[in-house]
Design an enzyme around this catalytic site. Structure first.
Site, mmCIF file in Angstrom:
data_model
loop_
_atom_site.group_PDB
_atom_site.id
_atom_site.type_symbol
_atom_site.label_atom_id
_atom_site.label_comp_id
_atom_site.label_asym_id
_atom_site.label_seq_id
_atom_site.Cartn_x
_atom_site.Cartn_y
_atom_site.Cartn_z
ATOM 1 N N ASP A 13 0.813 -1.216 0.000
ATOM 2 C CA ASP A 13 0.000 0.000 0.000
ATOM 3 C C ASP A 13 0.853 1.275 0.000
ATOM 4 O OD1 ASP A 13 -2.359 -1.658 0.285
ATOM 5 O OD2 ASP A 13 -1.656 -1.979 2.323
ATOM 6 N N LYS A 16 1.789 2.423 -5.461
ATOM 7 C CA LYS A 16 2.527 2.147 -6.704
ATOM 8 C C LYS A 16 1.940 2.877 -7.895
ATOM 9 C CE LYS A 16 3.815 -2.455 -5.443
ATOM 10 N NZ LYS A 16 2.617 -3.024 -4.853
ATOM 11 N N GLY A 40 -4.749 -4.647 -4.007
ATOM 12 C CA GLY A 40 -5.872 -3.741 -4.233
ATOM 13 C C GLY A 40 -5.339 -2.396 -4.621
ATOM 14 N N HIS A 41 -5.688 -1.941 -5.824
ATOM 15 C CA HIS A 41 -5.320 -0.572 -6.130
ATOM 16 C C HIS A 41 -6.474 0.168 -6.771
ATOM 17 C CE1 HIS A 41 -2.963 -3.274 -8.902
ATOM 18 N NE2 HIS A 41 -3.968 -2.916 -9.637
ATOM 19 N N GLN A 223 1.863 -6.705 -3.439
ATOM 20 C CA GLN A 223 2.357 -6.662 -2.055
ATOM 21 C C GLN A 223 3.700 -5.923 -2.005
ATOM 22 O OE1 GLN A 223 1.178 -9.935 -3.254
ATOM 23 N NE2 GLN A 223 -0.728 -8.944 -2.762
HETATM 24 P P1 IMP Z 1 -2.486 -13.161 1.984
HETATM 25 O O1 IMP Z 1 -1.677 -12.518 0.901
HETATM 26 O O2 IMP Z 1 -3.963 -12.991 1.799
HETATM 27 O O3 IMP Z 1 -2.091 -14.590 2.240
HETATM 28 O O4 IMP Z 1 -2.137 -12.375 3.351
HETATM 29 C C1 IMP Z 1 -0.848 -12.466 3.937
HETATM 30 C C2 IMP Z 1 -0.428 -11.124 4.523
HETATM 31 O O5 IMP Z 1 -0.149 -10.201 3.467
HETATM 32 C C3 IMP Z 1 -1.485 -10.457 5.394
HETATM 33 O O6 IMP Z 1 -0.848 -9.767 6.454
HETATM 34 C C4 IMP Z 1 -2.137 -9.464 4.432
HETATM 35 O O7 IMP Z 1 -2.744 -8.402 5.128
HETATM 36 C C5 IMP Z 1 -0.931 -9.016 3.645
HETATM 37 N N1 IMP Z 1 -1.272 -8.508 2.299
HETATM 38 C C6 IMP Z 1 -1.677 -9.210 1.235
HETATM 39 N N2 IMP Z 1 -1.876 -8.426 0.178
HETATM 40 C C7 IMP Z 1 -1.586 -7.164 0.552
HETATM 41 C C8 IMP Z 1 -1.566 -5.890 -0.120
HETATM 42 O O8 IMP Z 1 -1.847 -5.748 -1.304
HETATM 43 N N3 IMP Z 1 -1.193 -4.826 0.653
HETATM 44 C C9 IMP Z 1 -0.840 -4.945 1.948
HETATM 45 N N4 IMP Z 1 -0.815 -6.111 2.602
HETATM 46 C C10 IMP Z 1 -1.189 -7.216 1.919
#
Ligand code: IMP
Length: 427
Positions: A13, A16, A40-41, A223
């Protein structure tokens, strides 16, 4: 400079979109190489706002070929939901390419993500619940379903049977859930085959040919560095390689073809989900950053944890990714603070650590050692060149640059697309 990697430097977040906007129409391909619909963007074009979770941002730029590469896990239902929503608003989505080797997220991955998180209790990761971890687990366990498997019903059935064999025992006996039938999964997946056929391709070949032809390819990491499964705060990470190395394995483009690695870093720090976060704030400063920076998740709506800038993390990101340029975002959020603490090192039970400690327990116990920099009160959202910034804001950026291991080439000064100060061109 035709092959550019763009990654997040912190816990995601970072914004980007700011960097993508700067590269604008100079890019021919935008490649998503890791993750799935956990990202999510929000992209704002004119007066239109688009929220994307799975599709690469390039889908919104006419003339750009968006690519979902082999390193991605694809929830096909979400894919078509996003495509249909965009089509309904007049966006041409016909250029999308998806790797034949990308893995598929099915209903049983979503179910397992939720039940395992519940089972972990207070040790839970705080996942997005989208089935990302279980889909990657199947990939590594060699019981995953790939895009190409959907085009042969026999193979698909065999693979789904193999995948469900153990899982149904788990669901029934450990998690007290109903078993999932092979037919239900196969029928669901087969329902998408004809619509998928024109999109599925050997995207590794397509991208290498594009680079051979001198076209510009942007590899956009989902991420961020500290959520990378190898280099992040394991086990509180996502299940893929979100660092620049993932751009190579996740796309089939070799490491020596990359020319530039841009990392986006926020002027402070945020994190969603569980795990260590040394500069996290629990007082009104944290609340200030959350409300001034609108720090709520795009995918899950969860309030983000907030804290000051952490220079050892930025340095770590510079090293792991081979960062050539940082894009510093949300500098305007700090406006109005009299003094701005920046973490320069950690104290771990009396020992000073100048770099991110390799040992998980040390990082959990790390308390930040702060240096305080003078703040500014002038509105900076109209700044378009570095000298437009108040002296204290310039000094803040220069101090961060000096501590963070790479140049700060662009600085985000507001939510608008053009609210940016460019010091060095990114292309
Ligand atoms: P997962 O990717 O759903 O398995 O979540 C694993 C960890 O990555 C968790 O702490 C999520 O909150 C974090 N996470 C996954 N995608 C994002 C993102 O796009 N931005 C920030 N944190 C993320």
């Amino acid at each position: 400079m035709p092959a550019i990697v763009l990654v997040g430097a912190q816990w995601g977040d970072e914004g980007k979109g700011k960097a993508t906007d700067l590269l604008g129409d100079r890019v021919d391909y935008v490649v998503k190489f890791n993750g799935g619909n956990n990202a999510g963007h929000t992209v704002v074009i004119g007066d239109q706002k688009y929220a994307l979770h799975l599709l690469p941002s390039g889908i919104l730029s006419p003339g750009v070929v968006p690519v979902i590469a082999n390193g991605v896990v694809v929830d096909i239902e979400v894919l078509f939901d996003e495509l249909e929503a965009l089509s309904a608003r007049g966006v041409d989505v016909s250029r999308l390419l998806i790797s034949a080797n990308a893995h598929v997220i099915t209903g049983y991955h979503r179910t397992l993500d939720r039940v395992t998180e519940r089972f972990l209790g207070k040790r839970q990761i705080g996942t997005t619940g989208r089935g990302i971890g279980p889909a990657y687990a199947d990939k590594i366990n060699r019981v995953g379903i790939r895009m190409q498997d959907l085009f042969d019903e026999n193979i698909l059935r065999q693979k789904v049977e193999g995948a469900l064999d153990q899982k149904n025992h788990l669901l029934l006996k450990v998690y007290n859930r109903r078993a999932i039938s092979v037919d239900e999964v196969v029928d669901d997946l087969l329902g998408y085959v004809e619509r998928l056929r024109p999109m599925v391709a050997d995207t590794g070949l397509v991208l290498n040919q594009a680079l051979d032809a001198g076209q510009t390819v942007l590899f956009e990491g989902g991420q961020a560095t500290m959520l990378d499964v190898d280099h992040g705060t394991y086990p509180f990470v996502t299940s893929s390689n979100a660092t620049s190395g993932g751009a190579a394995t996740g796309s089939g483009v070799a490491p020596n073809r990359f020319d530039r690695v841009i990392a986006v870093v926020k002027a402070y720090t945020t994190r969603v989900g569980s795990g260590p976060f040394p500069t996290e704030l629990f007082d009104e400063s944290g609340e200030f950053l959350r409300s001034a920076g609108f720090e709520f998740g795009t995918t899950t709506g969860r309030p983000r944890r907030t804290g000051w800038y952490d220079a050892p993390i930025a340095r770590y990101a510079a090293r792991i990714n081979g960062v050539t340029d940082f894009v510093l975002t949300k500098l305007d959020v700090l406006t109005g603070l009299e003094r701005i603490p920046v973490c320069v090192a950690y104290d771990v039970d009396g020992t000073r650590f100048d770099e991110v400690p390799v040992n998980q327990s040390d990082f959990h116990h790390a308390t930040p050692i702060y240096e305080e920099l003078p703040g500014w009160s002038e509105d900076i959202t109209g700044a378009r060149s570095f000298t437009d910034l108040p002296k204290a804001a310039q000094d803040y950026v220069l101090a961060l640059e000096q501590m963070s291991g790479s140049r700060m080439s662009a600085i985000g000064v507001g939510p608008g697309r053009d609210a940016i100060v460019v010091r060095h061109d990114l292309l």
